[in-house]
Design an enzyme around this catalytic site. Structure first.
Site, PDB file in Angstrom:
ATOM      1  N   LYS A  93       2.410  -2.535   6.590  1.00  0.00           N
ATOM      2  CA  LYS A  93       2.718  -2.418   5.152  1.00  0.00           C
ATOM      3  C   LYS A  93       4.189  -2.014   4.945  1.00  0.00           C
ATOM      4  CE  LYS A  93      -1.256  -3.673   3.437  1.00  0.00           C
ATOM      5  NZ  LYS A  93      -1.402  -4.896   2.612  1.00  0.00           N
ATOM      6  N   SER A 104       0.860  -1.192   0.000  1.00  0.00           N
ATOM      7  CA  SER A 104       0.000   0.000   0.000  1.00  0.00           C
ATOM      8  C   SER A 104       0.887   1.229   0.000  1.00  0.00           C
ATOM      9  CB  SER A 104      -0.875  -0.002   1.255  1.00  0.00           C
ATOM     10  OG  SER A 104      -1.521   1.243   1.411  1.00  0.00           O
ATOM     11  N   TYR A 121      -1.706  -0.362  10.532  1.00  0.00           N
ATOM     12  CA  TYR A 121      -1.750  -0.679   9.098  1.00  0.00           C
ATOM     13  C   TYR A 121      -0.480  -0.178   8.395  1.00  0.00           C
ATOM     14  CZ  TYR A 121      -3.656  -1.047   4.342  1.00  0.00           C
ATOM     15  OH  TYR A 121      -3.857  -1.366   3.013  1.00  0.00           O
TER      16      TYR A 121
HETATM   17  P1  NDP Z   1     -11.150  -5.901   1.493  1.00  0.00           P
HETATM   18  O1  NDP Z   1     -11.264  -5.677   2.960  1.00  0.00           O
HETATM   19  O2  NDP Z   1     -12.201  -5.367   0.604  1.00  0.00           O
HETATM   20  O3  NDP Z   1     -10.990  -7.477   1.202  1.00  0.00           O
HETATM   21  C1  NDP Z   1     -10.016  -8.202   1.899  1.00  0.00           C
HETATM   22  C2  NDP Z   1     -10.201  -9.678   1.650  1.00  0.00           C
HETATM   23  O4  NDP Z   1      -9.191 -10.368   2.399  1.00  0.00           O
HETATM   24  C3  NDP Z   1     -11.546 -10.187   2.147  1.00  0.00           C
HETATM   25  O5  NDP Z   1     -12.055 -11.163   1.284  1.00  0.00           O
HETATM   26  C4  NDP Z   1     -11.191 -10.785   3.510  1.00  0.00           C
HETATM   27  O6  NDP Z   1     -12.071 -11.811   3.932  1.00  0.00           O
HETATM   28  C5  NDP Z   1      -9.816 -11.360   3.210  1.00  0.00           C
HETATM   29  N1  NDP Z   1      -9.110 -11.579   4.460  1.00  0.00           N
HETATM   30  C6  NDP Z   1      -8.858 -10.687   5.433  1.00  0.00           C
HETATM   31  N2  NDP Z   1      -8.308 -11.284   6.493  1.00  0.00           N
HETATM   32  C7  NDP Z   1      -8.190 -12.595   6.177  1.00  0.00           C
HETATM   33  C8  NDP Z   1      -7.716 -13.726   6.867  1.00  0.00           C
HETATM   34  N3  NDP Z   1      -7.267 -13.648   8.122  1.00  0.00           N
HETATM   35  N4  NDP Z   1      -7.741 -14.918   6.244  1.00  0.00           N
HETATM   36  C9  NDP Z   1      -8.210 -15.041   4.996  1.00  0.00           C
HETATM   37  N5  NDP Z   1      -8.695 -13.998   4.280  1.00  0.00           N
HETATM   38  C10 NDP Z   1      -8.700 -12.788   4.878  1.00  0.00           C
HETATM   39  O7  NDP Z   1      -9.726  -5.342   1.111  1.00  0.00           O
HETATM   40  P2  NDP Z   1      -9.191  -4.699  -0.281  1.00  0.00           P
HETATM   41  O8  NDP Z   1      -9.657  -5.506  -1.414  1.00  0.00           O
HETATM   42  O9  NDP Z   1      -9.453  -3.255  -0.245  1.00  0.00           O
HETATM   43  O10 NDP Z   1      -7.616  -4.866  -0.065  1.00  0.00           O
HETATM   44  C11 NDP Z   1      -6.884  -5.909  -0.674  1.00  0.00           C
HETATM   45  C12 NDP Z   1      -5.405  -5.617  -0.497  1.00  0.00           C
HETATM   46  O11 NDP Z   1      -5.080  -4.360  -1.058  1.00  0.00           O
HETATM   47  C13 NDP Z   1      -4.963  -5.550   0.970  1.00  0.00           C
HETATM   48  O12 NDP Z   1      -3.667  -6.085   1.090  1.00  0.00           O
HETATM   49  C14 NDP Z   1      -4.932  -4.065   1.243  1.00  0.00           C
HETATM   50  O13 NDP Z   1      -4.065  -3.747   2.311  1.00  0.00           O
HETATM   51  C15 NDP Z   1      -4.432  -3.559  -0.080  1.00  0.00           C
HETATM   52  N6  NDP Z   1      -4.732  -2.165  -0.344  1.00  0.00           N
HETATM   53  C16 NDP Z   1      -6.027  -1.720  -0.323  1.00  0.00           C
HETATM   54  C17 NDP Z   1      -6.285  -0.385  -0.554  1.00  0.00           C
HETATM   55  C18 NDP Z   1      -7.669   0.168  -0.525  1.00  0.00           C
HETATM   56  O14 NDP Z   1      -7.813   1.402  -0.485  1.00  0.00           O
HETATM   57  N7  NDP Z   1      -8.712  -0.638  -0.591  1.00  0.00           N
HETATM   58  C19 NDP Z   1      -5.206   0.564  -0.841  1.00  0.00           C
HETATM   59  C20 NDP Z   1      -3.890  -0.027  -0.860  1.00  0.00           C
HETATM   60  C21 NDP Z   1      -3.683  -1.339  -0.620  1.00  0.00           C
HETATM   61  P3  NDP Z   1     -13.137 -11.509   5.115  1.00  0.00           P
HETATM   62  O15 NDP Z   1     -13.912 -10.306   4.688  1.00  0.00           O
HETATM   63  O16 NDP Z   1     -13.929 -12.759   5.137  1.00  0.00           O
HETATM   64  O17 NDP Z   1     -12.323 -11.276   6.344  1.00  0.00           O
END
Ligand code: NDP
Length: 225
Positions: A153, A136, A149
């Protein structure tokens, strides 16, 4: 941009929602056999309906032992996208032990662990491969209420560098992608307040946050084997 992943197997963590979910769809439409790993069974079931033929694995990546067990039979993987992460937003003075533990477990330790499992198998087969860690901009930029967070990262960026150093000679490329705000559930959690979002948007030349499709364009440059 057209990318062909035919004959390749890709594993995507955090595949149930947001960027991970769209990544699964993009990889499958590019011809990859996809293994979708996530925490909530209902998300994986609906994803499997949308993307017939994918394999799904439901596991909480915060648990080292459950991850080991769940991934022990995944077989050959050519491309790993370490996407799963949590964002626990708390003011610095109120950060809890639980926020540290869960965030470090998912955002850092699980990335290293899943990568070990996949990379060992790649090396055993003598095949080349690619690992993409979804980091990120928060790894480089201090953000209000993002102590844990941002720290995880930052750690992920350095983990990525060491993985690249050690796995490169074994024909495994390791890269990180550092998106800005993407309007997923996680993005909305941090940036729905227009007053908070305004200064951030003002530093983005296009003046808006990304949608999942836009961020995938960047990701696709990295994952092409
Ligand atoms: P979301 O919260 O929308 O989705 C995250 C996904 O990861 C969900 O399906 C969640 O499942 C799953 N997940 C979380 N914890 C676990 C766990 N312990 N075991 C298995 N699965 C897990 O996140 P984003 O799509 O927004 O983010 C995806 C990536 O991009 C992350 O690494 C984030 O840090 C990064 N990112 C996001 C940004 C943003 O603005 N959105 C910006 C920069 C980076 P569940 O809901 O069931 O827990």
């Amino acid at each position: 941009m057209e990318i062909n992943f035919s004959g390749r197997t890709a594993l995507v963590t955090g595949a149930g929602k947001g960027i991970g979910r769209e990544t699964v769809k993009a990889l499958q439409s590019g011809g990859a056999q996809v293994i979708a790993v996530s925490r909530t069974r209902a998300d994986l079931d609906s994803l499997a309906l949308e993307c017939p033929g994918i394999k799904t694995i439901c596991v909480d990546l915060a648990s080292w032992d459950e991850t080991e067990e769940a991934l022990k039979d995944i077989g050959a993987v050519d491309l790993l996208v370490n996407n799963a992460a949590v964002a626990v937003l708390q003011p610095f003075l109120e950060v809890t032990q639980d926020a540290w533990d869960r965030s470090l477990d998912v955002n850092v330790k699980a990335v290293a662990h899943v990568s070990q499992i996949v990379a060992r198998e790649m090396i055993k087969r003598g095949s080349h491969g690619s690992i993409v860690n979804i980091s990120s901009q928060a790894s480089m930029c201090a953000l209000q209420n993002h102590t844990v967070y941002c720290a995880t990262k930052g750690a992920l960026d350095m983990l990525t560098k060491v993985m690249a150093l050690e796995l490169g000679p074994k024909k495994i490329r390791v890269n990180a992608v550092n998106p800005t705000v993407v309007m997923t559930d996680m993005g909305r959690l941090g940036w729905s307040d227009p007053q908070k979002a305004a200064p951030m948007k003002s530093r983005i030349p296009l003046g808006r946050f990304a949608g999942v499709g836009l961020s995938l364009v960047h990701l696709s440059f990295e994952i092409n084997l």
